[in-house]
Design a protein around this motif. Sequence first.
Motif, PDB file in Angstrom:
ATOM      1  N   ILE A 315     -11.232 -42.940  14.045  1.00  0.00           N
ATOM      2  CA  ILE A 315     -12.225 -41.857  14.060  1.00  0.00           C
ATOM      3  C   ILE A 315     -13.115 -41.874  12.811  1.00  0.00           C
ATOM      4  N   LEU A 316     -12.899 -42.836  11.941  1.00  0.00           N
ATOM      5  CA  LEU A 316     -13.749 -42.952  10.746  1.00  0.00           C
ATOM      6  C   LEU A 316     -15.034 -43.695  11.115  1.00  0.00           C
ATOM      7  N   LYS A 317     -15.788 -43.089  11.998  1.00  0.00           N
ATOM      8  CA  LYS A 317     -17.038 -43.640  12.493  1.00  0.00           C
ATOM      9  C   LYS A 317     -18.183 -42.671  12.203  1.00  0.00           C
ATOM     10  N   LYS A 318     -19.392 -43.220  12.226  1.00  0.00           N
ATOM     11  CA  LYS A 318     -20.569 -42.394  11.948  1.00  0.00           C
ATOM     12  C   LYS A 318     -20.756 -41.286  12.974  1.00  0.00           C
ATOM     13  N   ASP A 319     -20.349 -41.550  14.206  1.00  0.00           N
ATOM     14  CA  ASP A 319     -20.604 -40.572  15.263  1.00  0.00           C
ATOM     15  C   ASP A 319     -19.505 -39.520  15.393  1.00  0.00           C
ATOM     16  N   PHE A 320     -18.463 -39.586  14.538  1.00  0.00           N
ATOM     17  CA  PHE A 320     -17.363 -38.629  14.689  1.00  0.00           C
ATOM     18  C   PHE A 320     -17.797 -37.200  14.350  1.00  0.00           C
ATOM     19  N   ILE A 321     -18.572 -37.013  13.289  1.00  0.00           N
ATOM     20  CA  ILE A 321     -19.042 -35.675  12.916  1.00  0.00           C
ATOM     21  C   ILE A 321     -19.888 -35.081  14.038  1.00  0.00           C
ATOM     22  N   LYS A 322     -20.735 -35.913  14.612  1.00  0.00           N
ATOM     23  CA  LYS A 322     -21.559 -35.484  15.741  1.00  0.00           C
ATOM     24  C   LYS A 322     -20.673 -35.098  16.924  1.00  0.00           C
ATOM     25  N   PHE A 323     -19.614 -35.874  17.131  1.00  0.00           N
ATOM     26  CA  PHE A 323     -18.666 -35.581  18.204  1.00  0.00           C
ATOM     27  C   PHE A 323     -18.004 -34.217  17.997  1.00  0.00           C
ATOM     28  N   ILE A 324     -17.543 -33.946  16.768  1.00  0.00           N
ATOM     29  CA  ILE A 324     -16.888 -32.668  16.474  1.00  0.00           C
ATOM     30  C   ILE A 324     -17.851 -31.504  16.679  1.00  0.00           C
ATOM     31  N   ARG A 325     -19.089 -31.666  16.232  1.00  0.00           N
ATOM     32  CA  ARG A 325     -20.076 -30.590  16.377  1.00  0.00           C
ATOM     33  C   ARG A 325     -20.320 -30.247  17.834  1.00  0.00           C
ATOM     34  N   ARG A 326     -20.287 -31.252  18.710  1.00  0.00           N
ATOM     35  CA  ARG A 326     -20.600 -31.039  20.121  1.00  0.00           C
ATOM     36  C   ARG A 326     -19.354 -30.922  20.998  1.00  0.00           C
ATOM     37  N   SER A 327     -18.199 -30.949  20.395  1.00  0.00           N
ATOM     38  CA  SER A 327     -16.950 -30.977  21.167  1.00  0.00           C
ATOM     39  C   SER A 327     -16.617 -29.614  21.760  1.00  0.00           C
ATOM     40  N   PRO A 328     -15.786 -29.588  22.793  1.00  0.00           N
ATOM     41  CA  PRO A 328     -15.365 -28.322  23.391  1.00  0.00           C
ATOM     42  C   PRO A 328     -14.444 -27.528  22.476  1.00  0.00           C
ATOM     43  N   ALA A 329     -14.191 -26.279  22.855  1.00  0.00           N
ATOM     44  CA  ALA A 329     -13.433 -25.351  22.009  1.00  0.00           C
ATOM     45  C   ALA A 329     -12.048 -25.872  21.665  1.00  0.00           C
ATOM     46  N   ILE A 330     -11.354 -26.468  22.635  1.00  0.00           N
ATOM     47  CA  ILE A 330      -9.974 -26.889  22.406  1.00  0.00           C
ATOM     48  C   ILE A 330      -9.898 -28.018  21.381  1.00  0.00           C
ATOM     49  N   VAL A 331     -10.922 -28.865  21.321  1.00  0.00           N
ATOM     50  CA  VAL A 331     -10.955 -29.952  20.330  1.00  0.00           C
ATOM     51  C   VAL A 331     -11.212 -29.368  18.945  1.00  0.00           C
ATOM     52  N   LYS A 332     -12.191 -28.464  18.854  1.00  0.00           N
ATOM     53  CA  LYS A 332     -12.471 -27.834  17.553  1.00  0.00           C
ATOM     54  C   LYS A 332     -11.273 -27.030  17.067  1.00  0.00           C
ATOM     55  N   MET A 333     -10.606 -26.334  17.989  1.00  0.00           N
ATOM     56  CA  MET A 333      -9.412 -25.587  17.621  1.00  0.00           C
ATOM     57  C   MET A 333      -8.355 -26.519  17.033  1.00  0.00           C
ATOM     58  N   SER A 334      -8.091 -27.624  17.705  1.00  0.00           N
ATOM     59  CA  SER A 334      -7.083 -28.583  17.234  1.00  0.00           C
ATOM     60  C   SER A 334      -7.454 -29.154  15.869  1.00  0.00           C
ATOM     61  N   PHE A 335      -8.733 -29.456  15.695  1.00  0.00           N
ATOM     62  CA  PHE A 335      -9.198 -30.033  14.434  1.00  0.00           C
ATOM     63  C   PHE A 335      -9.041 -29.040  13.285  1.00  0.00           C
ATOM     64  N   VAL A 336      -9.418 -27.775  13.522  1.00  0.00           N
ATOM     65  CA  VAL A 336      -9.317 -26.758  12.472  1.00  0.00           C
ATOM     66  C   VAL A 336      -7.857 -26.488  12.120  1.00  0.00           C
ATOM     67  N   ILE A 337      -6.987 -26.395  13.132  1.00  0.00           N
ATOM     68  CA  ILE A 337      -5.566 -26.162  12.867  1.00  0.00           C
ATOM     69  C   ILE A 337      -4.990 -27.301  12.036  1.00  0.00           C
ATOM     70  N   PHE A 338      -5.316 -28.527  12.410  1.00  0.00           N
ATOM     71  CA  PHE A 338      -4.790 -29.684  11.680  1.00  0.00           C
ATOM     72  C   PHE A 338      -5.288 -29.713  10.244  1.00  0.00           C
ATOM     73  N   ILE A 339      -6.592 -29.547  10.047  1.00  0.00           N
ATOM     74  CA  ILE A 339      -7.165 -29.640   8.704  1.00  0.00           C
ATOM     75  C   ILE A 339      -6.703 -28.482   7.824  1.00  0.00           C
ATOM     76  N   SER A 340      -6.749 -27.248   8.330  1.00  0.00           N
ATOM     77  CA  SER A 340      -6.391 -26.088   7.507  1.00  0.00           C
ATOM     78  C   SER A 340      -4.917 -26.105   7.130  1.00  0.00           C
ATOM     79  N   THR A 341      -4.044 -26.450   8.075  1.00  0.00           N
ATOM     80  CA  THR A 341      -2.612 -26.535   7.765  1.00  0.00           C
ATOM     81  C   THR A 341      -2.342 -27.646   6.767  1.00  0.00           C
TER      82      THR A 341
END
Length: 400
Positions: A315-341
């Motif tokens: 996931i260390l690709k240029k388009d990953f940030i763009k992917f996160i910005r446009r991703s559905p709620a469940i993906v953003k939720m998972s990402f925030v839980i992982f990073i914040s924890t």
Amino acid sequence: MLGVFFLIVLFFLLNQVIFGVYSHRHSFFEKKKLNLLYLYHIIFYGVYSWYAYNNPSDSKRYFKVISSHTGGWFDLFGTDTHFINFFSYPFYQIGFSYDMLMVTFAWFGYLGFVYAYMFFREKIPVKVKVFRNIDLFSLILFLPNMHFWTASLGKGSAIFLGLMMFTYAIIKPKSRIILLILGSIIIYYIRPHVFMFVAIGTVLGYMSGKEKLPFWQKALVFISLGGALILVQDQILAVMNLQDSENIIADFQEQSEERAEDLSRSGSGVDMSSYPIAFKLFTFWFRPLFIDAPNFLGIITSFENLIYLLLFIKILKKDFIKFIRRSPAIVKMSFVIFISTSFAMTFVMSNLGIIMRQKSMVMYFLFFVIYYYLAQKKYTRIKRLKKLREQRIKEMEVAV
């Protein structure tokens, strides 16, 4: 030993009942694969039991507390360690031995994998191959370290069940409200601070996801989880002794330094206090890595950590940030839980043994993000090839 064998068979039969319910709800449900996963998980119950009998283990302490308890059941009630004592005490009262309690909690951990399976498959129908020809989903489900730390009497198995139950339920909160409440209760009473990260991640995910969700659904999630955080804020802050703090940030840093210092005194301690944040996160996610493995278990874990690292690199690709910005709620939720924890844990974890155990709570959220990212890229590639094929067919028809 006879009691353990009886429970293994009983839980296998209970699994078939559970599978029957969910196979009617989900066409993708694979009973054969999940039965194989159950047998695989039971092997790790045996491995952890051997480990616990030959090494210090929290499971022995839990059993010692409940077996020597002379008061009432609700005298054991509380958060963190107290909740495991409270939860396991009735089983002891009806005659469960230490080994029977171990296999019971191993089953709870297995149910966590069942809900993780449904969570992944419901949201990601696309199959993805990694490392040339390995099915990514099967790799994720059968990672040994995840099974080892969820196959014994303790917080690891129970909170993994709560987290995966919550995550599966939040996909359709209205129709899965009982599972959502039950999962929330399990998470909160075992680790109040993790419940905070889950609640924040869920709210942010729902508010910023690309889906056009009805206002009432967003409001329900925001009010329910936001209200729950307000109601239990003192208990959450009490985890770090901050319930009476006037400067939470400064006091959190001080408490974190004290805890890190205490943990680093153990045999597998690492001094992370001077690490930059990036290396702290690397340590939490991917260490030990062979050269700093504290024991034989650490060497085995190093192989799995290498897999984590290789998957993370994808996931260390240029388009990953763009992917996160446009991703559905469940993906953003998972990402925030992982990073914040992960951020919170890096301030208090300075022991590789504890790191190996604690990160099993949140790694599945990272795996989900990676899997969704790779699946979306594959789906986009398939659509593009299909479109090109259709265009070529039209061109050929025109030429004829």
